[in-house]
Each structure stands twice: as C-alpha cells, then as structure tokens.
Design an enzyme around this catalytic site. Structure first.
Site, PDB file in Angstrom:
ATOM      1  N   CYS A 133     -37.056  22.677 -29.289  1.00  0.00           N
ATOM      2  CA  CYS A 133     -36.649  22.919 -27.900  1.00  0.00           C
ATOM      3  C   CYS A 133     -35.376  22.131 -27.580  1.00  0.00           C
ATOM      4  CB  CYS A 133     -37.797  22.512 -26.965  1.00  0.00           C
ATOM      5  SG  CYS A 133     -37.364  22.569 -25.227  1.00  0.00           S
ATOM      6  N   CYS A 136     -35.487  20.304 -24.165  1.00  0.00           N
ATOM      7  CA  CYS A 136     -36.346  19.109 -24.133  1.00  0.00           C
ATOM      8  C   CYS A 136     -35.686  17.943 -24.873  1.00  0.00           C
ATOM      9  CB  CYS A 136     -37.700  19.378 -24.786  1.00  0.00           C
ATOM     10  SG  CYS A 136     -38.376  20.992 -24.451  1.00  0.00           S
ATOM     11  N   ASP A 137     -35.063  18.208 -26.014  1.00  0.00           N
ATOM     12  CA  ASP A 137     -34.644  17.113 -26.905  1.00  0.00           C
ATOM     13  C   ASP A 137     -33.141  16.984 -27.102  1.00  0.00           C
ATOM     14  OD1 ASP A 137     -37.360  16.652 -27.321  1.00  0.00           O
ATOM     15  OD2 ASP A 137     -37.445  18.128 -28.940  1.00  0.00           O
TER      16      ASP A 137
END
Ligand code: NAP
Length: 310
Positions: A133, A136-137
């Site tokens: 993701c 997200c990261d």
C-alpha cells in the site's frame, strides 16, 4: 440472535452504497465490516475517474461515503469478521466472531485482498521494506529508492504517487506492455519512472530490512541484483469470497462471485456487488452501481412491490 431485513457484508464503496439504499428504502439494514469502512478504495493514492471528482484520494472519497451513510444512520458494525453463513433457507444466517445474525436478504460486498508475489524474502521483510500500500507506507521512503511490481492500474498509480516522495522509482512488469490505462502510462513516462520490462522478481534480500531484489529478465535470461530500499507489490487481487463459497455461492475459477445483471447469485435472496464479483471492470463507479442494484433487488425480494419482476 439479531434479526434484520438486509445484511451487507463489507463496507467498501459497494457495501456503503448498498447500505445507504437499503436504509433509505425502509429496510432494516445492517452493514458488517471486518476492518474499518472504506475497503481497497481507501488505499488508492489517487482516483481520477470517479465522475464529479476529477482528482481525489481514495481515503477522501470513502470518507465522504461514510459521512453520507452516517447522515442517513446506516448501522455499520466494524472490526467484525464473518466466519460462517447459512444462505439456502428463507432466513439467511450470518455468523461472525462476535455473534449471530439473521436476515431475509444478504449482499456480499467483501471485496478483495492484495495478491502476494510468493517469492523468498517477501514475508520475512513485510513491513521492513515490503509493502502492499503506497498510501499507507510511501512516506517511509522519502528520498529513497523503491521498486513497484505489477502492470495494472494499481501498480501505475502507486508508482506515480511514489514519484512525489522517493528519489527513484522503478516499475517492474513481467511483460513488455502494461495493462494500466493509457492516461496513467503517459504520466509514468512524464514522471520518468523507469520501467523494467519482461522483469520478474525472484527474491527480496536484506538484513534487518530490504536492501536489494534479484530480478530475472525473461526475454534475455539475465539475472541481476538491484539495490533498493523498498518494494511495493501491486500484482492484483484475490477475492474475499471464502465464507460465501463454503455456503454454496457459485464462484468462477478465480474465486470471484458469479452474478447476473441484477447482482443475483445462484442462491435466491443472496446478492453480490463490487470487487468480489466476477465483473472484469473493477472500478469504484462500478462498485457503487452494483451496490445500488443489489440493494434494490434485495428490497424487491423482501417487500415484493407491485413492479418487482420477481
Ligand atoms: P490487475 O489489473 O489484475 O493487474 C495485476 C498486474 O500484476 C498485471 O499486470 C499482472 O501481469 C501482474 N501480476 C499478476 N500476478 C503476478 C505475479 N505473480 N508476478 C508478477 N506480476 C504479476 O490488478 P490491479 O492493478 O491491482 O487492479 C485490480 C483491478 O482494480 C483492475 O480491474 C483495475 O483496473 C482496477 N483498478 C482501477 C483503478 C482506477 O481505475 N483508478 C485503480 C486501481 C485498480 P499480467 O499483465 O502479465 O497479467
């Protein structure tokens, strides 16, 4: 046991939309979600093809859908995983890790999970440089070198998103053409994302975290080790259809739920919508449309209005 008219499994765009239409039709409607509302769409760095929103992050778009559901008081039980279903009777039984529910109709909108590469090092370095993701990261890779794997829209969009953060973005695809939309391909080239054609990831290497990948060129037969700080795996999806399958819902060879043009499965009173279905076009707009059709069909099945075709 709690009794409902309509239970919707999954709170992504399809499930949230079905919830909204269910409640607004007067059905006693419950949405059950394993995680938090939003589904895979929430992980999309950028959505540019949902009408009315020329450029919006997945998180922003689903937050608006959740807000819309809240306004109409759609009950959503989150962090509740469905572990079993009995769907063939008049009353459909849904068992979760927390309790049991019955309903006259069920809509399965449980979406998909990210497919893994299944190469050495992938599980070892998950969260230590291996990510699924970009939203997200991505921030962990500011000024670093990353590799995105895959040739679809998700891989292209992730590479575009990461090109705003990382110092170097490479995209490895196992063929010599991408299946991503043309608009994304153009942007990849404009942003100077280096595309490694005919390239397969054979191994992810590192110490305490990812340091390199072993890449195999399936055209030249060459294998080489390339230094990277992070790898974003975007190689498609696997449907969350297991409990439905076990309850007798028909799926295709890939495990996606087979529906007709009215979102009906093979079991009366059981519908499916969104990415978990066998539709070849997996888009937020499609999920929303399918959620509407499924909810309206469930309404017809339960209330039998004079105009319902049966
Ligand atoms: P996808 O379209 O199924 O593409 C998966 C890609 O990964 C393909 O290029 C495939 O290669 C490759 N791949 C599959 N298994 C692999 C493996 N083991 N090793 C290496 N490569 C592998 O998946 P997606 O990009 O996640 O998208 C899923 C669906 O959501 C699609 O329908 C997509 O259009 C949709 N989507 C839409 C948007 C948007 O419109 N904004 C954004 C994201 C996703 P091959 O090409 O060789 O098969």
């Amino acid at each position: 046991m709690e009794s409902w008219d309509l239970i919707i499994i999954g709170a992504g765009p399809a499930g949230l939309t079905a919830g909204l239409y269910g409640v607004r039709s007067g059905l006693k409607t419950l949405v059950i979600e394993e995680k938090i509302p939003g589904g895979a769409a929430a992980d999309a760095p950028l959505i540019e093809n949902y009408p009315g929103f020329p450029s919006v992050s997945g998180q922003e778009l689903v937050a608006k859908m959740v807000e819309h559901c809240e306004k109409f008081k759609v009950p959503i039980k989150q962090f509740e995983k469905v572990v079993g279903m009995k769907l063939t009777g008049e009353k459909k039984l849904i068992q979760t890790e927390q309790g049991e529910y019955e309903a006259s109709a069920v809509i399965i909108a449980s979406g998909c999970n990210r497919r893994e590469l299944n190469v050495p090092g992938e599980s070892e370095f998950r969260g230590k440089g291996v990510s699924y993701c970009a939203v997200c990261d991505g921030a962990f890779f500011k000024g670093k070198s990353v590799l995105v794997v895959g040739g679809g829209n998700s891989a292209a969009i992730s590479a575009i998103y990461l090109s705003n953060i990382a110092s170097e973005v490479k995209l490895a695809h196992r063929r010599e053409r991408l299946r991503a939309e043309e608009a994304y391909v153009r942007e990849l080239l404009e942003r100077k994302v280096e595309i490694l054609w005919n390239t397969e990831v054979k191994e992810i290497r590192g110490d305490t975290r990812v340091r390199s990948v072993l890449l195999f060129n399936n055209k030249t037969g060459e294998t080489k080790e390339v230094k990277i700080d992070g790898i974003f795996v975007q190689v498609g999806e696997v449907p969350n259809s297991q409990p439905a399958r076990e309850a007798g819902v028909a799926v295709d060879a890939g495990g996606f739920i087979i529906v007709d043009s009215r979102q009906r499965t093979n079991i009366p009173g059981v519908y499916a919508a969104g990415d978990v279905t066998a539709t070849p076009v997996k888009q937020v707009g499609v999920a929303v449309g399918q959620g509407i059709i499924a909810a309206m069909e469930a309404f017809g099945h339960i209330k039998k209005p004079y105009y319902y075709p049966g």
